[in-house]
Scaffold this motif. Structure first.
Motif, PDB file in Angstrom:
ATOM      1  N   VAL A 100       0.831  -1.200   0.000  1.00  0.00           N
ATOM      2  CA  VAL A 100       0.000   0.000   0.000  1.00  0.00           C
ATOM      3  C   VAL A 100       0.868   1.255   0.000  1.00  0.00           C
ATOM      4  CG1 VAL A 100      -0.273   0.340   2.504  1.00  0.00           C
ATOM      5  CG2 VAL A 100      -2.132   0.973   0.949  1.00  0.00           C
ATOM      6  N   MET A 101       2.067   1.164   0.560  1.00  0.00           N
ATOM      7  CA  MET A 101       2.971   2.318   0.545  1.00  0.00           C
ATOM      8  C   MET A 101       3.844   2.338  -0.702  1.00  0.00           C
ATOM      9  SD  MET A 101       4.164   2.604   4.536  1.00  0.00           S
ATOM     10  CE  MET A 101       2.949   2.664   5.856  1.00  0.00           C
ATOM     11  N   GLU A 102       4.462   1.201  -1.001  1.00  0.00           N
ATOM     12  CA  GLU A 102       5.432   1.177  -2.110  1.00  0.00           C
ATOM     13  C   GLU A 102       4.758   1.300  -3.476  1.00  0.00           C
ATOM     14  OE1 GLU A 102       8.178  -2.086  -2.074  1.00  0.00           O
ATOM     15  OE2 GLU A 102       8.477  -1.984  -4.255  1.00  0.00           O
ATOM     16  N   LEU A 103       3.665   0.563  -3.680  1.00  0.00           N
ATOM     17  CA  LEU A 103       3.080   0.459  -5.021  1.00  0.00           C
ATOM     18  C   LEU A 103       1.774   1.210  -5.192  1.00  0.00           C
ATOM     19  CD1 LEU A 103       3.689  -3.344  -5.674  1.00  0.00           C
ATOM     20  CD2 LEU A 103       5.093  -1.414  -6.408  1.00  0.00           C
ATOM     21  N   PHE A 104       1.021   1.400  -4.114  1.00  0.00           N
ATOM     22  CA  PHE A 104      -0.326   1.940  -4.290  1.00  0.00           C
ATOM     23  C   PHE A 104      -0.461   3.419  -3.954  1.00  0.00           C
ATOM     24  CE2 PHE A 104      -1.964  -2.580  -3.101  1.00  0.00           C
ATOM     25  CZ  PHE A 104      -1.493  -3.068  -4.310  1.00  0.00           C
ATOM     26  N   SER A 105       0.467   3.972  -3.120  1.00  0.00           N
ATOM     27  CA  SER A 105       0.217   5.366  -2.721  1.00  0.00           C
ATOM     28  C   SER A 105       1.445   6.263  -2.653  1.00  0.00           C
ATOM     29  CB  SER A 105      -0.490   5.409  -1.356  1.00  0.00           C
ATOM     30  OG  SER A 105       0.352   4.914  -0.335  1.00  0.00           O
ATOM     31  N   LEU A 106       2.603   5.749  -2.278  1.00  0.00           N
ATOM     32  CA  LEU A 106       3.711   6.653  -1.996  1.00  0.00           C
ATOM     33  C   LEU A 106       4.945   6.465  -2.865  1.00  0.00           C
ATOM     34  CD1 LEU A 106       3.563   6.554   1.925  1.00  0.00           C
ATOM     35  CD2 LEU A 106       2.558   8.246   0.379  1.00  0.00           C
ATOM     36  N   VAL A 111       8.689   4.125  -3.586  1.00  0.00           N
ATOM     37  CA  VAL A 111       9.894   3.810  -2.805  1.00  0.00           C
ATOM     38  C   VAL A 111      10.577   5.088  -2.329  1.00  0.00           C
ATOM     39  CG1 VAL A 111      12.180   2.743  -2.926  1.00  0.00           C
ATOM     40  CG2 VAL A 111      10.233   1.645  -4.049  1.00  0.00           C
ATOM     41  N   GLY A 112      11.040   5.052  -1.089  1.00  0.00           N
ATOM     42  CA  GLY A 112      11.793   6.182  -0.552  1.00  0.00           C
ATOM     43  C   GLY A 112      10.963   7.155   0.257  1.00  0.00           C
ATOM     44  N   ASN A 113       9.679   6.895   0.352  1.00  0.00           N
ATOM     45  CA  ASN A 113       8.792   7.840   1.059  1.00  0.00           C
ATOM     46  C   ASN A 113       8.188   7.237   2.316  1.00  0.00           C
ATOM     47  OD1 ASN A 113       8.917  10.123  -0.861  1.00  0.00           O
ATOM     48  ND2 ASN A 113       8.032   8.623  -2.269  1.00  0.00           N
ATOM     49  N   TYR A 114       8.826   6.239   2.852  1.00  0.00           N
ATOM     50  CA  TYR A 114       8.389   5.595   4.090  1.00  0.00           C
ATOM     51  C   TYR A 114       9.591   4.848   4.651  1.00  0.00           C
ATOM     52  CZ  TYR A 114       8.291   1.823   0.724  1.00  0.00           C
ATOM     53  OH  TYR A 114       8.657   0.939  -0.248  1.00  0.00           O
ATOM     54  N   ASP A 165      -2.518  11.405   3.237  1.00  0.00           N
ATOM     55  CA  ASP A 165      -2.145  12.722   3.774  1.00  0.00           C
ATOM     56  C   ASP A 165      -0.697  13.088   3.448  1.00  0.00           C
ATOM     57  OD1 ASP A 165      -4.626  13.081   4.818  1.00  0.00           O
ATOM     58  OD2 ASP A 165      -4.099  12.569   6.897  1.00  0.00           O
ATOM     59  N   GLN A 166       0.085  12.129   3.028  1.00  0.00           N
ATOM     60  CA  GLN A 166       1.490  12.413   2.725  1.00  0.00           C
ATOM     61  C   GLN A 166       1.617  13.196   1.424  1.00  0.00           C
ATOM     62  OE1 GLN A 166       4.114  11.410   5.003  1.00  0.00           O
ATOM     63  NE2 GLN A 166       2.166  11.275   6.081  1.00  0.00           N
ATOM     64  N   GLY A 167       2.510  14.156   1.403  1.00  0.00           N
ATOM     65  CA  GLY A 167       2.727  14.937   0.187  1.00  0.00           C
ATOM     66  C   GLY A 167       3.206  14.087  -0.977  1.00  0.00           C
ATOM     67  N   ALA A 168       3.878  12.994  -0.653  1.00  0.00           N
ATOM     68  CA  ALA A 168       4.415  12.137  -1.712  1.00  0.00           C
ATOM     69  C   ALA A 168       3.319  11.417  -2.482  1.00  0.00           C
ATOM     70  CB  ALA A 168       5.375  11.106  -1.107  1.00  0.00           C
ATOM     71  N   CYS A 169       2.141  11.291  -1.881  1.00  0.00           N
ATOM     72  CA  CYS A 169       1.075  10.509  -2.514  1.00  0.00           C
ATOM     73  C   CYS A 169       0.652  11.128  -3.847  1.00  0.00           C
ATOM     74  CB  CYS A 169      -0.117  10.391  -1.569  1.00  0.00           C
ATOM     75  SG  CYS A 169      -1.459   9.370  -2.211  1.00  0.00           S
TER      76      CYS A 169
END
Length: 550
Positions: A181-187, A189-192, A248-252
């Motif tokens: 959910v972080m790596e591929l769906f929303s943010l 790599v490098g943003n968590y 809510d993350q700017g990277a999203c």
């Protein structure tokens, strides 16, 4: 004007790039109509191209955003019928039908994008019902807002199976979904951090499917309700909180915009500053995908050489685009399923959680051969005559190696003419071309949306003007004195009385002169032989590198 932007993308002013394009008189032409239809849909039919030119850019783009007036009714019917398909091949045909007949090509195009974004495969899910339901969810949100979309996908039963969510329990968290959910769906790599993933996995414990694998259920007893710290914030976070915190993350916004840019504009990574206004718009609109897509598709940058032919066609785009440009009526879409698999894009079966590798990775010796074979099918009108399609030679959701048919020489002189409704010549000659040059122009317009390069035009005209081998004169036996043989001495033989004689060598047939191009005025455009040559030329044009570009 489209060419007013700097040819150096690093020097393009981002604020100018995304302003609406206002074509001057004559600029809204077949080239840019075809470009829009290839990106926002699956190619244009000749009638759609004519209508778009007459309507203008603004009205055409508005139509893409809403679909046909009866698109909602068609969607209701499609959604209802899709429930009853239990065979995977029928589910694929059903989606292809939605793409071509659903009345909303942009919605289906975005559904295809999100299908690759939330890549889930029947290879593991093993349920057409769950894959269908996920497809319905994707279609529902394809042009909606991303927050509820991500939440629904996080509870999607096929996704829960695909990423082993039932193994995510209190005291032994499984990180599969939290990582993806972080790596591929929303943010991206490098943003968590790894700690963020571990804590998010705890928050997602208990997000399971039921025992019958029919729907999502929250298993409270297996949920970790302790404090977790994600992105520096601490609380008794739940699965819903993980989705909210990611969005809510700017990277999203930056991550999603970069993927949509590659899908709609260009596969060449842009300067960060260029897409910053899009990310800002996306974030401020709370992830309104339709508004973002409309900005992109109506922009000056989209209608510039920075976007034109800057993507490799996905197999679905290649196949449906070929069909829509060349055939006047529906083709059996079951005939398209197996070629798509051989081209590398089996719907409902991306190869892994990262989805298909795009760009030039679509093209290798096997997939190019599959594209060329499909181009031949379209050019010669080789469709199933009962309208039900042929049984696929192989059909699996698993990305197993597929057997690629070797190309077979086409005997165009003796091959039966295709049905008129599936004959590319019906479409080409609908424009009443008066000579060979006009035929070439019409073929180029249908396939490329613009005239072919002069060198290519010359080759095509020469090909069409030159009779095929069967139409040329048969080799003529040589006349006059026999030429002296320069070959080996013929062997001696003995007659019945024992006299030695020498056998005369067989004269070598004279090599036939290659046929020469006819005078254009001697070519009969309506002859079966000429139309057979047109189909061959159309096939060849679809095999050229430029046709593989979107």
């Amino acid at each position: 004007m489209a060419d007013a932007l700097s040819s150096d993308l690093t020097k393009v002013d981002p604020s100018e790039a995304w302003k609406p394009w206002k074509p001057a008189s004559g600029e809204w032409n077949r080239k840019w109509v075809s470009h829009l239809y290839r990106r926002a849909g699956f190619g244009a039919t000749p009638a759609e191209t004519d209508k778009a030119i007459a309507d203008g850019l603004s009205k055409t783009l508005a139509h893409f955003m809403t679909g046909d007036p009866d698109a909602a009714d068609r969607l209701e019917l499609l959604t209802e019928t899709g429930k009853y398909y239990t065979e995977p091949v029928n589910l694929r045909v059903w989606w292809l039908y939605a793409m071509t007949e659903g009345g909303h090509p942009l919605r289906e195009k975005l559904a295809l994008f999100w299908h690759n974004h939330f890549a889930t495969s029947y290879a593991k899910v093993r349920s057409t019902k769950l894959m269908y339901e996920q497809n319905v969810t994707i279609r529902k949100h394809a042009l909606g807002t991303f927050r509820p979309f991500l939440l629904d996908m996080s509870k999607d039963t096929a996704m829960l199976v695909w990423l082993d969510s039932n193994r995510n329990v209190k005291g032994a968290p499984n990180e599969n979904y939290a990582r993806e959910v972080m790596e591929l769906f929303s943010l991206g790599v490098g943003n968590y951090t790894e700690k963020d993933i571990q804590e998010a996995a705890r928050a997602l414990t208990g997000w399971h499917h039921d025992a019958e694998v029919q729907k999502f259920e929250f298993n409270r007893e297996l949920h970790d309700d302790g404090n977790k710290t994600i992105f520096g914030k601490t609380g008794k976070w739940s699965g819903e909180d993980v989705v909210r915190l990611c969005c809510d993350q700017g990277a999203c916004a930056k991550f999603l915009v970069s993927k949509l840019y590659a899908f709609l504009v260009s596969e060449t990574p842009p300067p960060k500053a260029l897409v910053a206004p899009l990310a800002d718009q996306f974030r401020k609109s709370d992830y309104d995908t339709a508004a973002l897509v409309k900005t992109i598709l109506g922009s000056r940058l989209f209608f510039s050489e920075h976007a034109y032919h800057k993507r490799v066609k996905w197999p679905v785009e290649c196949a449906l685009g070929a069909v829509r440009s060349a055939t006047g009526e529906r083709v059996p879409l079951a005939d398209v399923v197996d070629p798509l698999s051989k081209m590398g894009q089996a719907l409902f079966a991306p190869p892994n959680v990262k989805g298909w590798r795009t760009g030039t990775d679509w093209l290798n010796s096997a997939t190019l051969l599959a594209r060329n074979n499909f181009a031949e099918k379209v050019a010669v009108g080789d469709w199933s005559r009962n309208g039900r399609g042929r049984p696929p030679q192989q059909f699996g959701f698993v990305a197993e190696p597929t057997k690629i048919d070797e190309p077979k020489p086409v005997d165009t002189a003796s091959a039966p003419a295709p049905e008129a409704k599936h004959d590319v010549c019906t479409t080409i000659f609908a424009a009443n071309p008066k000579d060979v040059a006009a035929v070439v122009t019409q073929m180029s317009t249908l396939l490329y949306g613009e005239a072919a390069a002069p060198a290519q035009v010359k080759k095509l005209e020469t090909f069409l003007l030159t009779p095929g081998p069967t139409a040329g004169a048969a080799p003529v036996a040589p006349k006059g004195p026999k030429p002296k043989s320069k070959g080996p001495t013929p062997p001696e033989t003995k007659s019945a009385d024992g006299t030695k004689t020498k056998s005369e060598p067989e004269p070598k047939p004279k090599k036939a002169e290659p046929p020469k191009p006819l005078d254009p005025k001697d070519v009969k455009l309506d002859s079966p032989e000429f139309k057979a040559r047109v189909r061959e030329a159309y096939h060849a044009m679809m095999c050229l590198p430029e046709y593989q570009l979107n």
